[in-house]
Design an enzyme around this catalytic site. Sequence first.
Site, PDB file in Angstrom:
ATOM      1  N   ASN A 162     -19.328  -0.066  -1.279  1.00 28.94           N
ATOM      2  CA  ASN A 162     -18.569   0.083  -0.120  1.00 28.94           C
ATOM      3  C   ASN A 162     -17.305   0.065  -0.365  1.00 28.94           C
ATOM      4  O   ASN A 162     -16.380  -0.786  -0.556  1.00 28.94           O
ATOM      5  CB  ASN A 162     -18.920  -1.322   0.455  1.00 28.94           C
ATOM      6  CG  ASN A 162     -20.332  -1.529   0.795  1.00 28.94           C
ATOM      7  OD1 ASN A 162     -20.796  -0.897   1.886  1.00 28.94           O
ATOM      8  ND2 ASN A 162     -21.128  -2.461   0.115  1.00 28.94           N
ATOM      9  N   GLU A 163     -16.902   1.430  -0.065  1.00 26.87           N
ATOM     10  CA  GLU A 163     -15.246   1.725  -0.182  1.00 26.87           C
ATOM     11  C   GLU A 163     -14.531   1.498   0.897  1.00 26.87           C
ATOM     12  O   GLU A 163     -14.984   0.929   1.866  1.00 26.87           O
ATOM     13  CB  GLU A 163     -15.202   3.324  -0.319  1.00 26.87           C
ATOM     14  CG  GLU A 163     -15.964   3.909  -1.687  1.00 26.87           C
ATOM     15  CD  GLU A 163     -15.408   3.654  -3.119  1.00 26.87           C
ATOM     16  OE1 GLU A 163     -14.237   2.833  -3.214  1.00 26.87           O
ATOM     17  OE2 GLU A 163     -15.786   4.185  -3.844  1.00 26.87           O
ATOM     18  N   PRO A 164     -13.235   1.467   0.775  1.00 28.74           N
ATOM     19  CA  PRO A 164     -12.286   1.287   1.936  1.00 28.74           C
ATOM     20  C   PRO A 164     -12.574   2.052   3.203  1.00 28.74           C
ATOM     21  O   PRO A 164     -13.220   3.118   3.202  1.00 28.74           O
ATOM     22  CB  PRO A 164     -10.984   1.670   1.379  1.00 28.74           C
ATOM     23  CG  PRO A 164     -11.035   1.537  -0.054  1.00 28.74           C
ATOM     24  CD  PRO A 164     -12.389   1.708  -0.391  1.00 28.74           C
TER      25      PRO A 164
END
Length: 639
Positions: A162-164
Amino acid sequence: MSRLNLLEETRYEKLPVTVYSNPQEASVKVAWRIAALIRAKQQKGEKAILGLATGVTPIAVYAELVRLYREDGLSFKNVITFNLDEYYPMKPTAAQSYVTFMNDNLFSHIDIDKNNIHIPDGTLKPEDVATFCLEYEQKITALGGLDLQILGIGRTGHIGFNEPGSAPNSGTRLVTLDDLTRSDAARDFGGKEKVPTKAITMGIGTIFKAREIILMAWSAKKAPIIKKAVEGEISGEVPATYLQLSDHVEFVLDEAAASGLTRFDTPWLVKDCIWSNALKKKAVIWLANTTGKPVLKLTEEDYNNHGMAQLATEQGPVYNINIDIFNQVQHTITGWPGGKPNSDDSGRPERAEPAKKRVIVFSPHPDDDVISMGGTFIRLVDQGHDVHVAYQTSGNTAVWDDDVLRYAEFAIDFNQSIGEDTKHLDKIYQEMRAFIAQKQPNQVDTQEIRNVKGFIRKTEAIAGARYAGLSDDHIHFMALPFYETGKIKKNSVGEEDILLTMELLQKVKPQQVFAAGDFADPNGTHLVCFNIIIAALRRLRETEEWVKDCWLWMYRGAWHEFETWEIEMAVPLSPDEVIRKRNAIFKHQSQKDRPVFPGDDSREFWLRAEDRTRDTAQCYDRLGLAEYEAMEAFVRFKY
């Protein structure tokens, strides 16, 4: 510590944090908690639903779970697992797949029912991904949700993948990987360009529903993002901050990963301190940098307004404190890294005697010596010390394949030019070309290719050391066995590694040893090499009298620099010496322009080195010390 004092000390922390002295201790504790959950569920006749993570962080946890299975009767027959993520596309048999990782580190060693293992499928057709993700969620929900979710954290603040920008209510889905995440994975794939751009990941919303969440992090590399996740504002730019909203989360850290938290980094802001000299030095330098003032211009008001009233009261007046710290920092500066002969050395970092010292500069890779301390290296030689350099590993994994072909072509042409038969060389060359053409990411090179890569780095190191002024008999290639696997992953340190190091130390009997203390090296080689030196010196100290007069200095520079308050010896470099150091680095042509493993810093090594030594000099200048072009920094290690 009373509960009130603990609350005061951790008041900047927005979620529970437990800190252990080292990753191994922390990992064992987490594994025991998992084992306790499994056993509690067994007693109730229930399934234990676990969310599992991959990467370096949980490896020791899984190792302890395997030990508990083998030695303590822990069964996994009632365990159902859901892994956080998988690269996409990714074959489950690939070395980099999380299926392979989980089998190698856990599943193949325990009695878990293989039907109870769930890992996102990296082989799906694009049109089938959405359906798979929905069914993944439904399976977790049908089982009543996750009992425990294990997490690591990426340097972007991602949990899972879950990236930025990820939403707090996100579910399992296909995502695009952040550039930094791909850079961090580059060494596992043999280059960033080979890292998949996408992954299937469990969502933040799914993670958040777990009845218990444990996020683990080790090493100083994780300290900056841990500070943001624990003390920062909730933001999609740092997805781990969403965990602050959970009542069931705990961060489990080692001391290095926790070092950026306020209670460890600037403890005077949250509690009364016992003011050791090191803490006082750190605090005063921090105050000078925070206020933008030289040390000698700090006032009592500055101390009072920045949480340091206790220090001012106990050890003031503050001007005396300022003078003391100013003098301590000033005394770290020396143009004589081997000690200045016939001088008072009470205020100098190194001993005056013996005037001419025997010195060994240990270099983990064949270029760390000139990159990290090239100016000091050259100055030690110029000042007449008996300097040796020891290259601990061949560095043969960090050479581009096309360089191998170029050097093989040179060898063929040279042999032809002197009338030598090249049939055998031609055959080996064609075999090299064929192998490289079909080579898989991180596939082990043939022995001939590994040899050529080692020869390339060896000749570059010789050129650099000769430029620094050494004769050939003072240049040592140790080829420590732990490194010579041909893989990114190295063997554990063996007895031969230590014995080879002891042999060289006994031969030279140095009064000074310089060793790489830059443990941010992304492949971990620096730390391994450093520990081998320490083990060798400690053994020799038991029988060899000369060891008692041998000082060990740690250098940095390739990856990170020491903090100003840590520095015990700062060697200033003139503009001309900076150029000489640069020229020594340039001898390492295979590492120039774009090294195979650059880490997260895209600058060339020579540029990194110059920027960092210039920054160190500017730090001293801002504190009110003399202004130099550059400075190389060292910390003494007392073994």
